[in-house]
Write a protein that holds these residues in place. Structure first.
Motif, PDB file in Angstrom:
ATOM      1  N   VAL A  96       0.671  -4.623   6.217  1.00  0.00           N
ATOM      2  CA  VAL A  96       0.639  -5.850   5.426  1.00  0.00           C
ATOM      3  C   VAL A  96       1.191  -6.982   6.284  1.00  0.00           C
ATOM      4  N   THR A  97       0.447  -8.062   6.412  1.00  0.00           N
ATOM      5  CA  THR A  97       0.871  -9.212   7.208  1.00  0.00           C
ATOM      6  C   THR A  97       0.868 -10.465   6.338  1.00  0.00           C
ATOM      7  N   ALA A  98       1.752 -11.389   6.688  1.00  0.00           N
ATOM      8  CA  ALA A  98       1.866 -12.641   5.939  1.00  0.00           C
ATOM      9  C   ALA A  98       2.526 -13.678   6.826  1.00  0.00           C
ATOM     10  N   ASP A 111       0.642 -15.666   0.171  1.00  0.00           N
ATOM     11  CA  ASP A 111      -0.524 -14.795   0.294  1.00  0.00           C
ATOM     12  C   ASP A 111      -0.281 -13.736   1.371  1.00  0.00           C
ATOM     13  N   ILE A 112      -0.920 -12.571   1.207  1.00  0.00           N
ATOM     14  CA  ILE A 112      -0.776 -11.494   2.184  1.00  0.00           C
ATOM     15  C   ILE A 112      -2.147 -10.920   2.518  1.00  0.00           C
ATOM     16  N   THR A 113      -2.218 -10.273   3.681  1.00  0.00           N
ATOM     17  CA  THR A 113      -3.422  -9.579   4.137  1.00  0.00           C
ATOM     18  C   THR A 113      -3.100  -8.103   4.306  1.00  0.00           C
ATOM     19  N   SER A 115      -4.512  -4.335   5.683  1.00  0.00           N
ATOM     20  CA  SER A 115      -5.480  -3.709   6.582  1.00  0.00           C
ATOM     21  C   SER A 115      -5.134  -2.238   6.759  1.00  0.00           C
ATOM     22  N   VAL A 148      -5.518  -5.278  -4.544  1.00  0.00           N
ATOM     23  CA  VAL A 148      -6.155  -5.730  -3.313  1.00  0.00           C
ATOM     24  C   VAL A 148      -7.557  -6.252  -3.612  1.00  0.00           C
ATOM     25  N   ALA A 150     -10.787  -6.755  -1.754  1.00  0.00           N
ATOM     26  CA  ALA A 150     -11.455  -6.385  -0.510  1.00  0.00           C
ATOM     27  C   ALA A 150     -12.905  -6.830  -0.558  1.00  0.00           C
ATOM     28  N   SER A 169     -10.312  -4.058   4.888  1.00  0.00           N
ATOM     29  CA  SER A 169      -9.319  -5.124   4.938  1.00  0.00           C
ATOM     30  C   SER A 169      -9.472  -5.994   3.701  1.00  0.00           C
ATOM     31  N   GLY A 170      -8.351  -6.457   3.167  1.00  0.00           N
ATOM     32  CA  GLY A 170      -8.403  -7.286   1.979  1.00  0.00           C
ATOM     33  C   GLY A 170      -7.205  -8.218   1.881  1.00  0.00           C
ATOM     34  N   VAL A 171      -7.185  -9.005   0.856  1.00  0.00           N
ATOM     35  CA  VAL A 171      -6.101  -9.978   0.651  1.00  0.00           C
ATOM     36  C   VAL A 171      -5.560  -9.836  -0.768  1.00  0.00           C
TER      37      VAL A 171
END
Length: 373
Positions: A96-98, A111-113, A115, A148, A150, A169-171
């Protein structure tokens, strides 16, 4: 203009290129050109699990870290699974990245991504379980959780599989809640610098002049092509925040480098308004070599004892020379957009057009930064 370009420009233009040709210079706000030095976001990352997948999760034999994370999660929830083995396909391990924006306060949402890192095929319909997000200093600054979203889809059978988009991958919009604030007090700043996103001496000088005219004093000083220092004491602003609010909506006309950007995959060509071309001659053609194999099977004569069919090779080779565009003399007064329009009208393929532009650049006649993607 020579006959080649006159004929081409009278023809209907094929829309293969995108041009950036403004009729006049557009004014832009300073806030859209610069960043405040020291005011920036921070990247966050975390490791978590997405559950609720419809059989598209990780294969636990191929992704042992997913089974380990699932075991730890259940044990924290009070469920003892020691010695048990999972065979569920509804769980996927994800990263999880942000980005934690500047001045984000505790309780705010970002917001986060999400993968996948295993062999999961899709995150459609999944839910991210509570995941702490760490910064580079190892501290937890946010916690993420939610459904998620996607894009794409995957379908297949025993013999074939088709995938559209990137379902792995989704947000999650507003999927993380800020738990810790960055220790930065904007009101304590005694010096302020503006950093240009696209450094340019002319643009920096125009920003300096516009700010000084707005305040009626020499409070801005250009240090280099990407930095403008502000004398906060001379502005009489109540605080740095008030100063930024006063200057960020000042409009100037930015200067840009002449650029030609081409995308070889799609054949897109983007031209800057300041692209110039010197006198040059251009010729383009194609050579096609075609080799075809058509073997002939010769059968033995009737009633021949021990006769076997024989395969006789039959090769046809042809060499074709395309007429091309011929030799065209491009005068200095002809702009590069006119050359592109002419080539489009003559039906030159996008890849051939890109090769022509490369050759013109190599000849030293194209005065612009050439970027190939």
């Amino acid at each position: 203009m020579n006959t080649f370009l006159n004929t081409a420009l009278r023809a209907s233009m094929v829309a293969l290129s995108v041009f950036t040709l403004p009729a006049y210079a557009q004014e832009v706000r300073i806030k859209d050109l610069v960043e405040i030095d020291g005011v920036r976001g921070n990247d966050l990352v975390g490791y978590g699990l997405v559950v609720g997948l419809n059989g598209t999760g990780d294969g636990l034999r191929n992704s042992p870290f997913t089974e380990e994370a699932m075991t730890n999660l259940l044990e924290r929830l009070g469920i003892n699974v020691t010695g048990e083995s999972f065979r569920s396909k509804n769980v996927a391990a994800v990263l999880v990245t942000a980005n934690l924006p500047p001045f984000a306060r505790a309780g705010g949402q970002i917001d986060i991504t999400v993968s996948t890192i295993g062999d999961a095929k899709s995150l459609l319909g999944g839910t991210l379980i509570m995941t702490p997000l760490n910064a580079a200093d190892g501290q937890i600054y946010a916690v993420a959780q939610g459904s998620v979203i996607a894009g794409g889809a995957t379908a297949g059978g025993a013999g074939a599989t088709v995938t559209q988009g990137v379902p792995t991958s989704g947000v999650i919009p507003s999927g993380a809640r800020v738990e810790r604030e960055i220790s930065f007090d904007f009101t304590d700043m005694r010096q302020m610098r503006l950093a240009l996103r696209d450094p340019d001496f002319t643009t920096a000088a125009r920003i300096e002049r516009a700010i000084n005219e707005r305040f009626g004093a020499a409070i801005a000083r250009m240090q280099d092509s990407g930095t403008i220092a502000l004398n906060m004491n001379a502005t009489n602003a109540p605080s740095p925040a008030h100063l930024v609010a006063l200057l960020e909506n000042i409009e100037i006309t930015p200067e840009q480098r002449a650029r030609v950007v081409v995308d070889q995959r799609s054949g897109t060509i983007v031209l800057g308004a300041d692209v110039r071309i010197s006198r040059v001659a251009v010729s383009q053609g194609g050579l096609t070599l075609r080799v075809e194999e058509t073997p002939i099977v010769v059968q033995p004569n009737p009633f021949t004892l021990g006769g076997q069919p024989i395969v006789v090779p039959n090769t046809t080779a042809t060499l074709e020379q395309d007429p091309g565009t011929g030799m065209a003399l491009v005068e200095t007064a002809v702009s590069l957009p006119e050359v592109i329009e002419g080539l489009n009208a003559l039906g030159v393929a996008p890849n051939d057009m890109i090769d022509i532009l490369k050759s013109i650049k190599a000849a030293g006649a194209l005065h612009a930064e050439f970027i190939v993607q």
